[in-house]
Design an enzyme around this catalytic site. Structure first.
Site, short mmCIF file in Angstrom:
data_model
loop_
_atom_site.label_atom_id
_atom_site.label_comp_id
_atom_site.label_asym_id
_atom_site.label_seq_id
_atom_site.Cartn_x
_atom_site.Cartn_y
_atom_site.Cartn_z
N CYS A 113 -2.74 23.03 0.20
CA CYS A 113 -4.06 22.90 0.85
C CYS A 113 -4.89 24.17 0.75
CB CYS A 113 -3.88 22.48 2.30
SG CYS A 113 -3.08 20.89 2.44
N HIS A 250 -10.79 24.16 5.56
CA HIS A 250 -9.92 23.08 5.07
C HIS A 250 -9.82 22.04 6.18
CE1 HIS A 250 -6.65 20.77 3.65
NE2 HIS A 250 -5.77 21.25 4.51
N ASN A 280 -7.20 14.53 5.24
CA ASN A 280 -6.82 15.78 4.58
C ASN A 280 -6.65 15.51 3.09
OD1 ASN A 280 -5.55 18.05 3.58
ND2 ASN A 280 -4.06 18.21 5.25
#
Ligand code: ACO
Length: 323
Positions: A113, A250, A280
């Site tokens: 990520c 993020h 996500n």
């Protein structure tokens, strides 16, 4: 001082949208549980014939168009992904070919990520060193393919998508009034390798594996690491939190995002949040958010934009950018 400035942003989201309610028909969960704990309402899922490179290509074309450039103007492509088309070669090489670019070089970065922040830092360094004049930095994921759809603790959290930015070189004075990427800050701590990981790989099981996560541990580390790296980025640029116009984090969890914003004393209307619709998307989440906020006019030239991310490894990082 040579700096990298963002010349264009692009994004691509697969057509199929999977809502929490639809997901609740497949696994033992509810819209209420997912919304309350994460802020996620729905996610996009790639079609069976869509690969990570296809998503990356669509986002790249949009970013190039916004920058007013052709693929042949690009010197380096960096793709951040955890879900490459193949174990090798790099998905970036596929994107290079699909764009019709025969010069320069292309490679992938794996930092889960945090991948986009890592890729941006690498491309920025190539540009600042004069080894490239134009770079295409992509975050692209078909993360749905890494999920165990029977594990309600993870399958509700992720989605597919891609975002891209084009970087070009400009001259600055070397202080925080410059446009472009002012600084990047990368970290990792491999002691936490197993807390967020796939339970397979080409060098271990010979399978791709599925995402496994100790959610609460990840949450705890994410809040601390992001707070630390945001402070580091502010200090490195001699900036105060109130000088930041936009936080573009993020998108892992609404509560993590709110925690960072609170620490910066930033009101929610100065934070770019896409998690409700995107979930996500791992390395794609920051460039998707940048593209959304650039398209709708929130990001304006001269504004200060702070990017931060945390992912498996653990990896984490931040970038301070003057738009
Ligand atoms: N639906 C309903 N119940 C669920 C679900 C679900 N989808 N998932 C778990 N539960 C249950 C658990 O079984 C548990 O039940 P129990 O109390 O009967 O044992 C209960 O809900 C609580 O589970 P927890 O894991 O303690 O829930 P928590 O409040 O920690 O929330 C979450 C879980 C949302 C995953 C949270 O820990 C989190 O956000 N962690 C960070 C995860 C993250 O951000 N990961 C990505 C960052 S890095 C990257 O992007 C790769």
């Amino acid at each position: 001082m040579r700096r990298s400035v963002i010349l264009g942003c692009g994004s691509y989201l697969p057509k199929t949208i999977l809502t929490n309610d639809e997901l609740a028909k497949r696994v033992d969960t509810t819209d209420e549980w997912i919304s309350k704990r994460t802020g996620i309402k729905s996610r996009h899922i790639a079609a069976a014939d869509e690969k990570t490179s296809d998503l990356a290509l669509a986002a790249s074309r949009e970013a190039l168009a916004e920058a007013g450039l052709d693929a042949t103007d690009i010197d380096v492509i960096v793709v951040a992904t955890t879900t490459p088309d193949n174990t090798f070669p790099a998905t970036a090489a596929k994107v290079q070919a699909l764009l019709g670019m025969t010069k320069g070089f292309a490679f992938d970065v794996q930092a889960v990520c945090s991948g986009f922040v890592y890729a941006l830092a690498i491309a920025d360094n190539f540009i600042r060193l004069g080894q490239a004049n134009k770079a295409l930095v992509i975050g692209a994921e078909t993360f749905s393919r890494l999920l165990d759809w029977n594990d309600r603790g993870t399958c509700v959290l992720f989605g597919d998508g891609a975002g891209a930015v084009v970087l070009g070189a400009i001259e600055g004075k070397g202080d925080n009034t410059d446009r472009g990427i002012l600084s990047t800050h990368l970290h990792s701590d491999g002691r936490h390798y197993d807390l967020l990981a796939a339970d397979g790989g080409p060098g271990s099981t010979g399978t791709t594996g599925h995402v496994r996560m100790e959610g609460q541990e990840v949450f705890r580390h994410a809040v601390q690491n992001l707070a630390d790296v945001v402070d580091e980025a502010l200090a490195a640029n001699n900036l105060k939190p109130e000088q930041i116009d936009w936080l573009v984090p993020h998108q892992a969890n609404q509560r993590i995002i709110e925690g960072t914003a609170k620490k910066l004393h930033m009101s929610p209307d100065r934070v770019v949040v896409t998690i409700a619709d995107h979930a996500n998307t791992s390395a794609a989440s920051i460039p998707l958010a940048l593209a959304a906020a650039s398209k709708d006019g929130r990001l304006k030239q001269g504004q200060l934009v702070l990017l931060d991310a945390m992912g498996g490894g653990f990896t984490w990082g931040a970038a301070m950018v003057r738009w």
